[in-house]
Design a protein around this motif. Structure first.
Motif, short mmCIF file in Angstrom:
data_model
loop_
_atom_site.label_atom_id
_atom_site.label_comp_id
_atom_site.label_asym_id
_atom_site.label_seq_id
_atom_site.Cartn_x
_atom_site.Cartn_y
_atom_site.Cartn_z
N LYS A 15 0.83 -1.21 0.00
CA LYS A 15 0.00 0.00 0.00
C LYS A 15 0.86 1.25 0.00
O LYS A 15 0.55 2.23 -0.71
CB LYS A 15 -0.93 -0.01 1.22
CG LYS A 15 -1.96 1.10 1.21
CD LYS A 15 -2.97 0.91 0.08
CE LYS A 15 -4.06 1.95 0.09
NZ LYS A 15 -5.02 1.78 -1.03
N LEU A 16 1.95 1.25 0.77
CA LEU A 16 2.82 2.41 0.80
C LEU A 16 3.51 2.63 -0.54
O LEU A 16 3.67 3.78 -0.98
CB LEU A 16 3.87 2.25 1.91
CG LEU A 16 3.37 2.53 3.33
CD1 LEU A 16 4.40 2.08 4.36
CD2 LEU A 16 3.07 4.02 3.51
N ASN A 17 3.90 1.57 -1.20
CA ASN A 17 4.51 1.70 -2.54
C ASN A 17 3.51 2.27 -3.53
O ASN A 17 3.86 3.08 -4.40
CB ASN A 17 5.02 0.35 -3.02
CG ASN A 17 6.29 -0.08 -2.32
OD1 ASN A 17 7.02 0.75 -1.77
ND2 ASN A 17 6.57 -1.38 -2.31
N GLU A 26 7.43 13.39 -1.56
CA GLU A 26 8.46 12.36 -1.45
C GLU A 26 8.28 11.57 -0.16
O GLU A 26 8.21 12.15 0.92
CB GLU A 26 9.84 13.00 -1.48
CG GLU A 26 10.97 11.98 -1.42
CD GLU A 26 12.35 12.61 -1.42
OE1 GLU A 26 13.35 11.86 -1.21
OE2 GLU A 26 12.44 13.85 -1.60
N LEU A 27 8.19 10.25 -0.29
CA LEU A 27 8.08 9.36 0.86
C LEU A 27 9.37 8.57 1.03
O LEU A 27 9.85 7.96 0.07
CB LEU A 27 6.91 8.39 0.70
CG LEU A 27 5.54 8.79 1.25
CD1 LEU A 27 5.06 10.08 0.61
CD2 LEU A 27 4.53 7.69 1.04
N ILE A 28 9.95 8.62 2.22
CA ILE A 28 11.14 7.85 2.54
C ILE A 28 10.71 6.72 3.49
O ILE A 28 10.27 6.98 4.60
CB ILE A 28 12.20 8.73 3.21
CG1 ILE A 28 12.58 9.89 2.30
CG2 ILE A 28 13.44 7.90 3.57
CD1 ILE A 28 13.42 10.95 2.98
N LEU A 29 10.82 5.48 3.05
CA LEU A 29 10.33 4.35 3.82
C LEU A 29 11.47 3.64 4.53
O LEU A 29 12.52 3.36 3.94
CB LEU A 29 9.62 3.35 2.89
CG LEU A 29 8.52 3.91 1.96
CD1 LEU A 29 7.88 2.77 1.17
CD2 LEU A 29 7.47 4.67 2.75
N THR A 30 11.26 3.33 5.81
CA THR A 30 12.24 2.55 6.57
C THR A 30 11.52 1.68 7.58
O THR A 30 10.48 2.08 8.12
CB THR A 30 13.24 3.48 7.30
OG1 THR A 30 14.11 2.67 8.11
CG2 THR A 30 12.53 4.48 8.20
#
Length: 326
Positions: A15-17, A26-30
């Motif tokens: 879902k985040l992708n 801009e989304l930075i995922l960790t």
């Protein structure tokens, strides 16, 4: 704008992708929890989204303020892992998530039925080809009084769904709702303790209700009461619950969340040693159903929390930006 998304779990990735692909921001995922070291590695962050694995205390909030990060969301309903009062003093906007209440409401009633029909013992017996009936006689919901503490979205849905079983329903909430009164009668909290065959908790955790279920309140309950907690673990004093189970004051407990679940919640422990003695002892009772804090865990709810976690920051940022520009 740039949003740092922490605590990313496998079930959130798709879902985040999808959001990241269709999002101008801009989304930075960790998968890391929010920490001072993680904040030091980031530049030009406008907002941060977390799950309950991150504990946002004064030091984190000071660092956010220093880096001029003004928006913080948790992709959970509860927000007791955030020092909201201090965040407000630092000018940081805090948002929590939303999902329709059906998932937790359904789970709550499932726990009631499992305990009433002693399904845990029955299933364990059948696994070793023991099909005897000794000790398995249960009760029917229609014969019982269910006390619901908290009539917010989840508590109200539990009450509405329970009405179809024909049981008597009583409720306690400082803020009574007219729509609830067609299914349940509001009573003082002590009266609910005294009259309920089943008590289910649906309230947020606050300083005032920390350990509200403890020896003194358990003493007010019927002998043989069943207790359900799909809300917050710290609402129940675990040692007092164990004592009441040993003394058979409490006839059964459905526990989806426990106060000492850190390091265990949502983890595969495997062959590692667990030093949480209360948890290990509690879950061995034949009349206790302990689940891994997953009453919320449906696809519909997870997607809703993820969307809330990102959109609340976006809406807050763009609204404030527009106001400032005017």
């Amino acid at each position: 704008m740039k949003i740092l998304v922490c605590d990313v779990c496998d079930f959130e990735q798709e879902k985040l992708n999808e959001i990241k692909k269709n999002c101008e921001d801009e989304l930075i995922l960790t998968n890391e929890p929010l920490s001072l070291s993680l904040l030091d590695q980031q530049d030009s962050i406008d907002g941060i989204s977390i799950l309950g694995y991150s504990y946002v205390d004064e030091s984190i909030l000071d660092k956010m303020s220093e880096k001029q990060i003004r928006y913080l969301s948790t992709r959970t309903i509860g927000y007791d892992h955030i020092d909201v009062t201090y965040a407000k003093s630092k000018g940081i906007h805090v948002y929590h998530a939303y999902y329709d209440p059906n998932n937790v409401a359904d789970f709550t009633i499932m726990l009631m039925l499992i305990l009433l029909r002693k399904a845990k013992v029955s299933i364990c017996r059948s696994l070793v080809n023991d099909f005897s009936l000794d000790g398995l006689q249960g009760r029917e919901l229609r014969s019982l009084t269910v006390g619901v503490i908290g009539t917010g979205k989840i508590g109200s849905t539990v009450i509405k769904n329970l009405s179809g079983f024909g049981c008597k329903i009583i409720a306690y909430d400082p803020f009574e709702k007219e729509e609830v009164k067609q299914y349940a009668s509001y009573v003082p909290l002590d009266e609910l303790y005294q009259k309920s065959d089943i008590i289910t908790l649906h309230i947020p955790l606050t300083k005032e209700n920390y350990h509200m279920i403890q020896a003194k309140t358990i003493d007010k309950m019927k002998k043989g009461v069943i207790l359900i907690n799909t809300a917050r673990g710290q609402l129940i004093h675990t040692k007092d619950l164990i004592d009441a189970l040993e003394q058979e004051k409490i006839a059964g407990a459905g526990i989806d969340t426990l106060e000492e679940e850190n390091g265990v919640m949502h983890e595969h422990i495997g062959v590692r040693i667990i030093d949480n003695r209360d948890l290990l002892y509690l879950k061995q009772f034949p009349n206790v159903v302990y689940t891994q804090h997953y009453a919320f865990y449906t696809k519909e709810a997870c997607d809703s929390m993820i969307v809330c976690g990102i959109r609340s920051i976006q809406d807050g940022y763009h609204q404030i930006k527009t106001i400032c520009e005017i």
